[in-house]
Motif scaffolding. Structure first.
Motif, PDB file in Angstrom:
ATOM      1  N   LEU A 175     -20.063 -10.116   1.382  1.00  0.00           N
ATOM      2  CA  LEU A 175     -18.718  -9.828   0.882  1.00  0.00           C
ATOM      3  C   LEU A 175     -17.952  -9.032   1.924  1.00  0.00           C
ATOM      4  O   LEU A 175     -18.536  -8.434   2.825  1.00  0.00           O
ATOM      5  N   VAL A 176     -16.612  -9.061   1.768  1.00  0.00           N
ATOM      6  CA  VAL A 176     -15.728  -8.290   2.653  1.00  0.00           C
ATOM      7  C   VAL A 176     -15.025  -7.244   1.794  1.00  0.00           C
ATOM      8  O   VAL A 176     -14.606  -7.540   0.667  1.00  0.00           O
ATOM      9  N   VAL A 177     -14.920  -6.012   2.307  1.00  0.00           N
ATOM     10  CA  VAL A 177     -14.080  -4.988   1.652  1.00  0.00           C
ATOM     11  C   VAL A 177     -13.201  -4.365   2.717  1.00  0.00           C
ATOM     12  O   VAL A 177     -13.697  -3.907   3.759  1.00  0.00           O
ATOM     13  N   VAL A 178     -11.898  -4.362   2.450  1.00  0.00           N
ATOM     14  CA  VAL A 178     -10.947  -3.735   3.381  1.00  0.00           C
ATOM     15  C   VAL A 178     -10.046  -2.788   2.585  1.00  0.00           C
ATOM     16  O   VAL A 178      -9.991  -2.847   1.355  1.00  0.00           O
ATOM     17  N   GLY A 179      -9.310  -1.951   3.305  1.00  0.00           N
ATOM     18  CA  GLY A 179      -8.312  -1.087   2.679  1.00  0.00           C
ATOM     19  C   GLY A 179      -6.960  -1.780   2.649  1.00  0.00           C
ATOM     20  O   GLY A 179      -6.866  -2.988   2.878  1.00  0.00           O
ATOM     21  N   ALA A 180      -5.916  -1.006   2.364  1.00  0.00           N
ATOM     22  CA  ALA A 180      -4.565  -1.579   2.331  1.00  0.00           C
ATOM     23  C   ALA A 180      -3.549  -0.504   2.692  1.00  0.00           C
ATOM     24  O   ALA A 180      -3.766   0.680   2.428  1.00  0.00           O
ATOM     25  N   ASP A 181      -2.461  -0.958   3.293  1.00  0.00           N
ATOM     26  CA  ASP A 181      -1.344  -0.055   3.608  1.00  0.00           C
ATOM     27  C   ASP A 181      -0.205  -0.198   2.616  1.00  0.00           C
ATOM     28  O   ASP A 181       0.563   0.728   2.396  1.00  0.00           O
ATOM     29  N   ARG A 182      -0.069  -1.387   2.054  1.00  0.00           N
ATOM     30  CA  ARG A 182       0.933  -1.604   1.002  1.00  0.00           C
ATOM     31  C   ARG A 182       0.567  -2.885   0.264  1.00  0.00           C
ATOM     32  O   ARG A 182       0.298  -3.911   0.891  1.00  0.00           O
ATOM     33  N   ILE A 183       0.550  -2.792  -1.051  1.00  0.00           N
ATOM     34  CA  ILE A 183       0.263  -3.968  -1.871  1.00  0.00           C
ATOM     35  C   ILE A 183       1.527  -4.296  -2.646  1.00  0.00           C
ATOM     36  O   ILE A 183       2.065  -3.448  -3.370  1.00  0.00           O
ATOM     37  N   ALA A 184       2.038  -5.512  -2.459  1.00  0.00           N
ATOM     38  CA  ALA A 184       3.266  -5.918  -3.151  1.00  0.00           C
ATOM     39  C   ALA A 184       2.959  -6.202  -4.625  1.00  0.00           C
ATOM     40  O   ALA A 184       1.789  -6.329  -5.017  1.00  0.00           O
ATOM     41  N   ALA A 185       4.029  -6.324  -5.416  1.00  0.00           N
ATOM     42  CA  ALA A 185       3.876  -6.517  -6.866  1.00  0.00           C
ATOM     43  C   ALA A 185       3.103  -7.793  -7.202  1.00  0.00           C
ATOM     44  O   ALA A 185       2.520  -7.908  -8.282  1.00  0.00           O
ATOM     45  N   ILE A 225       0.210   0.656  -4.163  1.00  0.00           N
ATOM     46  CA  ILE A 225       0.935  -0.477  -4.764  1.00  0.00           C
ATOM     47  C   ILE A 225       2.425  -0.148  -4.751  1.00  0.00           C
ATOM     48  O   ILE A 225       2.831   0.917  -5.206  1.00  0.00           O
ATOM     49  N   ASP A 226       3.208  -1.056  -4.204  1.00  0.00           N
ATOM     50  CA  ASP A 226       4.660  -0.875  -4.174  1.00  0.00           C
ATOM     51  C   ASP A 226       5.279  -1.872  -5.154  1.00  0.00           C
ATOM     52  O   ASP A 226       5.565  -3.015  -4.808  1.00  0.00           O
ATOM     53  N   SER A 227       5.466  -1.408  -6.382  1.00  0.00           N
ATOM     54  CA  SER A 227       5.951  -2.310  -7.437  1.00  0.00           C
ATOM     55  C   SER A 227       7.366  -2.782  -7.176  1.00  0.00           C
ATOM     56  O   SER A 227       7.805  -3.786  -7.749  1.00  0.00           O
ATOM     57  N   ASP A 228       8.088  -2.078  -6.311  1.00  0.00           N
ATOM     58  CA  ASP A 228       9.459  -2.500  -5.993  1.00  0.00           C
ATOM     59  C   ASP A 228       9.500  -3.561  -4.907  1.00  0.00           C
ATOM     60  O   ASP A 228      10.569  -4.057  -4.565  1.00  0.00           O
ATOM     61  N   CYS A 229       8.357  -3.860  -4.342  1.00  0.00           N
ATOM     62  CA  CYS A 229       8.284  -4.872  -3.284  1.00  0.00           C
ATOM     63  C   CYS A 229       7.764  -6.163  -3.929  1.00  0.00           C
ATOM     64  O   CYS A 229       6.595  -6.230  -4.329  1.00  0.00           O
ATOM     65  N   LYS A 245      -7.750   3.038 -10.832  1.00  0.00           N
ATOM     66  CA  LYS A 245      -7.480   2.890 -12.272  1.00  0.00           C
ATOM     67  C   LYS A 245      -8.151   1.646 -12.830  1.00  0.00           C
ATOM     68  O   LYS A 245      -7.931   1.286 -13.977  1.00  0.00           O
ATOM     69  N   GLY A 246      -8.884   0.935 -11.998  1.00  0.00           N
ATOM     70  CA  GLY A 246      -9.571  -0.264 -12.459  1.00  0.00           C
ATOM     71  C   GLY A 246      -9.403  -1.407 -11.471  1.00  0.00           C
ATOM     72  O   GLY A 246      -8.735  -1.265 -10.441  1.00  0.00           O
ATOM     73  N   ALA A 268       1.258  -5.373 -12.861  1.00  0.00           N
ATOM     74  CA  ALA A 268       2.283  -4.774 -13.732  1.00  0.00           C
ATOM     75  C   ALA A 268       1.606  -4.016 -14.873  1.00  0.00           C
ATOM     76  O   ALA A 268       1.997  -2.889 -15.205  1.00  0.00           O
ATOM     77  N   ALA A 269       0.579  -4.612 -15.455  1.00  0.00           N
ATOM     78  CA  ALA A 269      -0.120  -3.956 -16.575  1.00  0.00           C
ATOM     79  C   ALA A 269      -0.797  -2.673 -16.093  1.00  0.00           C
ATOM     80  O   ALA A 269      -0.749  -1.638 -16.764  1.00  0.00           O
ATOM     81  N   LEU A 270      -1.382  -2.719 -14.889  1.00  0.00           N
ATOM     82  CA  LEU A 270      -2.084  -1.542 -14.352  1.00  0.00           C
ATOM     83  C   LEU A 270      -1.101  -0.406 -14.065  1.00  0.00           C
ATOM     84  O   LEU A 270      -1.344   0.743 -14.439  1.00  0.00           O
TER      85      LEU A 270
END
Ligand code: MRU
Length: 353
Positions: free
Chosen positions: A228-238, A271-275, A326-327, A338-340
């Motif tokens: 498996l692969v696991v990476v981080g993130a700098d910005r996650i879009a909606a 997470i950038d919900s506005d993106c 948060k899950g 959106a639910a999260l």
């Protein structure tokens, strides 16, 4: 592990990651401008770590503004927030931290202990980051087999956070659970966070790690050597499109081609919900010397044309799951994200803009 940063009440001590793994040295910062310089020059890097650093940068800005009796402290702080946000535009955690401090400032500015309250909020952001990483590790546990060979890209470890790490937090938790874990670390051209930081960080903790060049990842997947692969993130879009270190997209494509699960591990303030989607994520371009040189040594001809985007976007259909504090969320990402984020406290959500 060494501390990524340390706040002593008047100085922010930043571990100079450009010197690792050869030298452990801390840079003392007593002004917001010095903090901005350290983020821009990547002495400190990794989305959560630069968010936490920016929080203390705002504390130093406020101390300075009050000491200099600036006439309008609110607009002074907004200017300093802009300065910090301009240093690394892709990682949304940075703007999240500065906006969280600015929002709080509006509430406490006219109280007697405004300075102490801002300082305590910055410390809270720092402490919570560590807890967020541990929760990511906990949520990831059911996804990690008892014996697993895990590929990671860049450094999403203790050095990229207040401690423990996001992607490497997943690894640490699996090791703590007694699982038999082997890590393949991509060297991560051009800044070599994998070779310099991930390799060093995991060795410090006696975790089995093998360094490979970025171009070897698909080969090892084809041999069945990667589970498996696991990476981080700098910005996650909606919609779940994810910006991370340049090269992550190719890893995700290779993982898809070989049926290898590709997981993104990040706190919800990434997470950038506005993106709405990945096309709207600003991608930082860095200096050409990072490509033409390795360390101080030139490896490309003088005058060569160069591009150096520091991040790329992995489209959501290549992501098996996003593991947050948060899950876990899976496709359909627009709905699950959106639910999260709806479940989160307002302070947890990404800042607008
Ligand atoms: O340019 P960097 O070193 O700041 O890039 C870091 C990454 O891409 C990380 O994977 C990301 O910030 C997540 S760190 C927990």
């Amino acid at each position: 592990m060494v501390e990524t940063l340390r706040w002593d009440g008047s100085i922010l001590w930043i571990l100079d990651q450009t010197r690792l793994p050869l030298d452990i040295r801390y840079e003392p910062c007593s002004t917001v401008d010095a903090v901005a310089g350290c983020i821009r020059n990547m002495l400190v890097r990794g989305a959560p770590a630069i968010g936490v650093t920016a929080g203390f940068g705002m504390v130093l800005a406020m101390k300075q503004g009050m000491a200099d009796n600036v006439p309008d402290i609110r607009s002074w702080m907004h200017d300093k927030a802009k300065l910090l946000e301009s240093t690394r535009p892709t990682a949304v955690n940075l703007a999240w931290a500065t906006r969280t401090i600015l929002d709080h400032l509006d509430r406490v500015l006219n109280t007697n202990d405004a300075m102490a309250q801002i300082e305590s909020l910055a410390s809270k952001i720092y402490n919570e980051d560590l807890q967020r990483c541990r929760r990511i590790g906990q949520y990831a546990a059911p996804l990690i087999p008892r014996k697993a060979s895990i590929l990671t890209h860049c450094n999403a470890g203790a050095l990229a956070t207040a401690g423990y790490g996001t992607a490497l937090g997943v690894v640490r938790r699996a090791v703590e659970d007694g699982k038999q874990i082997r890590v393949f670390a991509d060297e991560t051209r051009p800044f070599l966070q994998g070779a310099r930081l991930t390799a060093w960080e995991l060795m410090q903790d006696n975790i089995d790690v093998t360094l490979i060049t970025d171009s070897m990842a698909a080969h090892f997947m084809s041999l069945g050597d990667i589970d498996l692969v696991v990476v981080g993130a700098d910005r996650i879009a909606a919609n779940g499109d994810t910006a991370n270190k340049i090269g992550t997209y190719s890893v995700a494509l290779a993982a898809k081609a070989h049926g290898v699960p590709f997981y993104v591990a990040a706190p919800v303030n990434t997470i950038d919900s506005d993106c709405p989607d990945g096309s709207q994520i600003p991608i930082e371009e860095r200096s050409i010397e990072e490509v033409t040189h390795i360390g101080d040594i030139r490896v490309a001809p003088v005058g060569i044309k160069v591009r150096n985007p520091a991040f790329d976007v992995t489209p959501n259909h290549l992501v098996s799951a996003i593991i947050t504090d948060k899950g876990i969320v899976k496709a359909d990402y627009r709905t699950s994200i959106a639910a999260l984020t709806e479940l989160c406290h307002p302070d947890d959500r990404s800042a607008p803009g």
